[in-house]
Write a protein that holds these residues in place. Structure first.
Motif, short mmCIF file in Angstrom:
data_model
loop_
_atom_site.label_atom_id
_atom_site.label_comp_id
_atom_site.label_asym_id
_atom_site.label_seq_id
_atom_site.Cartn_x
_atom_site.Cartn_y
_atom_site.Cartn_z
N TYR A 1 3.10 -8.38 11.10
CA TYR A 1 2.33 -9.23 10.02
C TYR A 1 1.44 -10.33 10.62
CZ TYR A 1 5.82 -12.72 11.04
OH TYR A 1 6.75 -13.75 11.43
N LEU A 2 1.59 -10.76 11.90
CA LEU A 2 0.82 -11.82 12.49
C LEU A 2 -0.41 -11.36 12.79
CD1 LEU A 2 3.53 -12.97 15.00
CD2 LEU A 2 2.75 -14.24 12.84
N LEU A 3 -0.83 -9.87 12.76
CA LEU A 3 -2.06 -9.33 12.84
C LEU A 3 -2.93 -9.04 11.31
CD1 LEU A 3 -0.73 -8.91 15.69
CD2 LEU A 3 -2.22 -7.12 16.04
N TYR A 4 -2.14 -9.60 10.37
CA TYR A 4 -2.61 -9.21 9.00
C TYR A 4 -3.94 -10.02 8.87
CZ TYR A 4 1.55 -6.57 7.61
OH TYR A 4 2.44 -5.57 7.50
N TYR A 5 -4.43 -10.98 9.74
CA TYR A 5 -5.56 -11.72 9.54
C TYR A 5 -6.61 -10.77 9.71
CZ TYR A 5 -2.59 -15.88 9.80
OH TYR A 5 -1.70 -16.91 9.60
N ILE A 6 -6.51 -9.77 10.31
CA ILE A 6 -7.58 -8.69 10.82
C ILE A 6 -7.89 -7.65 9.67
CG2 ILE A 6 -8.28 -6.79 12.29
CD1 ILE A 6 -6.55 -7.88 14.53
N LYS A 7 -9.01 -7.54 9.00
CA LYS A 7 -9.51 -6.80 8.08
C LYS A 7 -8.60 -5.18 8.26
CE LYS A 7 -13.53 -4.38 6.04
NZ LYS A 7 -14.97 -4.32 6.19
N GLY A 8 -8.14 -5.03 7.10
CA GLY A 8 -7.43 -3.62 6.92
C GLY A 8 -6.29 -3.38 7.60
N ALA A 9 -5.57 -4.56 8.42
CA ALA A 9 -4.34 -4.31 9.19
C ALA A 9 -3.37 -4.35 8.38
CB ALA A 9 -4.37 -5.69 10.08
N GLU A 10 -3.05 -4.83 7.38
CA GLU A 10 -2.11 -5.27 6.47
C GLU A 10 -1.84 -3.65 5.64
OE1 GLU A 10 0.22 -7.61 2.91
OE2 GLU A 10 -1.69 -8.14 3.46
N ALA A 11 -2.97 -3.18 5.18
CA ALA A 11 -2.78 -1.92 4.45
C ALA A 11 -2.69 -0.69 5.44
CB ALA A 11 -4.40 -1.56 3.96
N TYR A 12 -3.30 -0.62 6.53
CA TYR A 12 -2.75 0.25 7.46
C TYR A 12 -1.43 0.21 8.01
CZ TYR A 12 -2.54 2.75 11.98
OH TYR A 12 -2.24 3.76 13.05
N ASN A 13 -0.81 -0.92 8.18
CA ASN A 13 0.48 -1.20 8.48
C ASN A 13 1.80 -0.68 7.34
OD1 ASN A 13 3.06 -3.45 8.71
ND2 ASN A 13 2.62 -2.39 10.79
N LYS A 14 1.19 -0.81 6.30
CA LYS A 14 2.19 -0.56 5.22
C LYS A 14 1.99 0.78 4.75
CE LYS A 14 2.61 -5.38 3.60
NZ LYS A 14 2.39 -6.39 2.44
N GLY A 15 0.91 1.56 5.39
CA GLY A 15 0.76 2.83 4.93
C GLY A 15 0.06 3.17 3.76
N THR A 16 -0.67 2.29 3.27
CA THR A 16 -1.81 2.18 2.40
C THR A 16 -3.19 2.38 2.61
OG1 THR A 16 -1.79 0.02 1.81
CG2 THR A 16 -0.06 1.28 0.73
N GLY A 17 -3.59 2.19 3.86
CA GLY A 17 -5.06 2.26 4.43
C GLY A 17 -4.93 3.12 5.55
N LYS A 18 -6.24 3.40 6.06
CA LYS A 18 -6.57 4.23 7.29
C LYS A 18 -6.64 3.33 8.60
CE LYS A 18 -8.43 7.67 4.22
NZ LYS A 18 -9.80 8.41 4.05
#
Length: 544
Positions: free
Chosen positions: A143-160
């Protein structure tokens, strides 16, 4: 208070009497045995005590301060820290920021190398960051990298993966695109969560960080020996681009969990530095010239598992928090100069107004035994309990944690009539136990890696794997998320104050005290640096 003082005294009596109670002299220098013979140069080597085996030296998955202490010497991110703790360029020699403050372009140093002599590449950094947020890694710090565009979605399985704003343009050029402008991004990049790992090594051996033979780093030191549960040794990395700035040649960490033994080792010269002292010894050493006390930006607390009775009830949680005498704990039990805590965020974070965040926010509750008894009775009535479900308090094996736990056990019995059982486990096992939420009430500490309230409050985000309480509050999460993208500094602090208020109202944990670190340092060891959010660094230290 008199009872507690007697209790604290009785605890101190179990500690064996130790010789040499005053300040110690320096350790003997090497060589120069015969009169008139030239004195050999003092070896630039220092011995610390890590207390226990470091649980994890992999930047992607490590979460504990024992491992961090070692990792801070081994790795280096795009940014690093100077002696004062300020972010400065590290593995990167240049950074460019787009006009909209969303895209960072980093140019790596030509002489940035791994400890095996291979060049550090932009692909190593890109691979590391993507691996950190890869759901398969299951990192508790993704979660500390969620500042990066698309990082949160990818980590949570909702993004590529291809939508994440990380790109290795060429061997020495790395691009990072953010969700929103982040004024403290350079400070983030200087923390160990952003240290790179060697892509080729990690792909060939997923367990590369488990032993000295396979460990590769890019910082000031390299790992040369690791006798598990006994001793770990690092030495100056000859391939480090800034090796001339590294003064201490060799650092050894012993792994001695007993505070009395650690103290005896310091007094006998086996350790050059000691941070483990029984409270009675600490009290007597405060007058020693070896003694040093420094602020530490963190909170000592007891977490509640809100999914297990009786801590499913908010009033019961608050009753326990209000029944503990923090002043007595800090003055008679821990005795280390700690500050009683009535909040999550400690002092040390300065707001745009120039005030301390804690000074602005104030305390969220106070000790009140009568009110605590009332709340406990109301909570039990709400749940239909004629007697309170049995409570077990867990702590990781350590004499100081044991003393605090025993004192709190006595307070809860005296003030609430609650009998509390106690259980302890070694640190590595304890981390896994609490991660699995196999507890009711458990000791924990959290140190913000940047002196900013967000880095303390992040701990209790609903989707933070560090949050081991089972507590999830949508309003709390939304306030914290809004603060991350808020560009007005004053409004950002308002959001964080509101978030802390929500946390302290629901109280999924008991704040006990805000830390103060107390050390003994040999007089011939000079130049240690003392970050407010980490254990001391020996990089610039010298032995006289």
């Amino acid at each position: 208070m008199k009872k507690l003082a007697a209790f604290a005294l009785s605890l101190s009596l179990v500690v064996p009497a130790l010789a040499g109670c005053g300040g110690s002299g320096g350790t003997a220098t090497n060589g120069g045995a015969a009169t008139g013979a030239p004195t050999a140069a003092v070896k630039q080597e220092v011995v610390f005590n890590a207390k226990s085996e470091p649980p994890d030296l992999n930047p992607l998955t490590s979460t504990d301060t024992t491992s961090f202490w070692i990792m801070d010497h081994l790795g280096e991110g795009l940014y690093t820290k100077d002696k004062e703790g300020n972010p400065i360029l590290g593995a990167a020699k240049e950074v460019k920021l787009s006009d909209d403050k969303l895209k960072y372009t980093f140019i790596l140093r030509d002489d940035a190398k791994w400890s095996n002599g291979e060049p550090v590449t932009a692909e190593d950094f890109a691979y590391t960051f993507m691996k950190h947020i890869d759901p398969a890694t299951a990192s508790t710090t993704a979660y500390l990298l969620y500042y990066i565009k698309g990082a949160e979605a990818y980590n949570k399985g909702t993004g590529k993966a291809e939508d994440v704003g990380i790109k290795a343009v060429d061997e020495k050029t790395l691009e990072i695109e953010l969700v929103a402008p982040t004024s403290y991004f350079d400070k983030m990049l200087a923390t160990r969560y952003w240290h790179p790992i060697n892509k080729k090594l990690a792909e060939a051996n997923p367990k590369w960080a488990a032993d000295a033979e396979t460990y590769i780093s890019n910082g000031a030191y390299k790992l040369v020996s690791w006798k598990h549960d006994s001793e770990l040794v690092i030495e100056k990395n000859e391939h480090y681009w800034n090796k001339d700035d590294v003064k201490m040649e060799k650092i050894t960490w012993k792994m001695v969990n007993d505070a009395t033994t650690s103290y005896q080792m310091y007094k006998s010269g086996e350790l050059d530095f000691n941070k483990e002292m029984p409270s009675d010894i600490l009290a007597q050493e405060k007058s020693s010239p070896d003694y040093k006390s420094v602020p530490y930006y963190g909170t000592y607390m007891y977490m509640f598992n809100v999914t297990k009775e009786p801590f499913t009830n908010k009033k019961v949680r608050r009753a326990f928090a209000m029944a503990i005498d923090r002043k007595a704990l800090t003055e008679m039990v821990s005795q280390g100069g700690e500050t009683p805590a009535y909040s999550m965020v400690p002092r040390g974070a300065i707001t745009p107004t120039g005030k301390d965040f804690r000074e602005e926010g104030g305390d969220y509750f106070k000790e009140d035994v009568a009110e605590a008894k009332k709340l406990l009775a109301e909570g039990m009535q709400e749940e239909g309990w004629s007697t309170l479900p049995e409570v077990t308090l867990m702590y990781n094996t350590d004499e100081s944690h044991k003393k605090v736990a025993q004192a709190i056990q006595e307070m809860l019995k005296k003030n609430l009539g609650v009998e509390v059982k106690m259980m302890n486990q070694e640190w590595k096992v304890y981390l896994d136990t609490t991660k699995q939420k196999n507890y009711q009430m458990a000791r924990m500490g959290w140190v913000g890696q940047i002196s900013d309230p967000a880095f303390n409050l992040d701990y209790y985000l609903g989707d933070s794997p560090n949050n081991r309480t089972g507590w999830v509050n949508k309003e709390y999460d939304q306030l914290n998320m809004a603060a991350k993208v808020e560009q007005d500094p004053n409004k950002r602090m308002e959001l964080l104050h509101k978030a802390e208020a929500v946390l302290m109202d629901d109280m999924p944990f008991i704040p006990i005290y805000h830390y103060q670190q107390n050390y003994l340092v040999k007089p011939n060891l000079e130049g240690l640096t003392y970050p407010v959010n980490a254990f001391p660094s020996a990089r610039w230290a010298t032995k006289k």
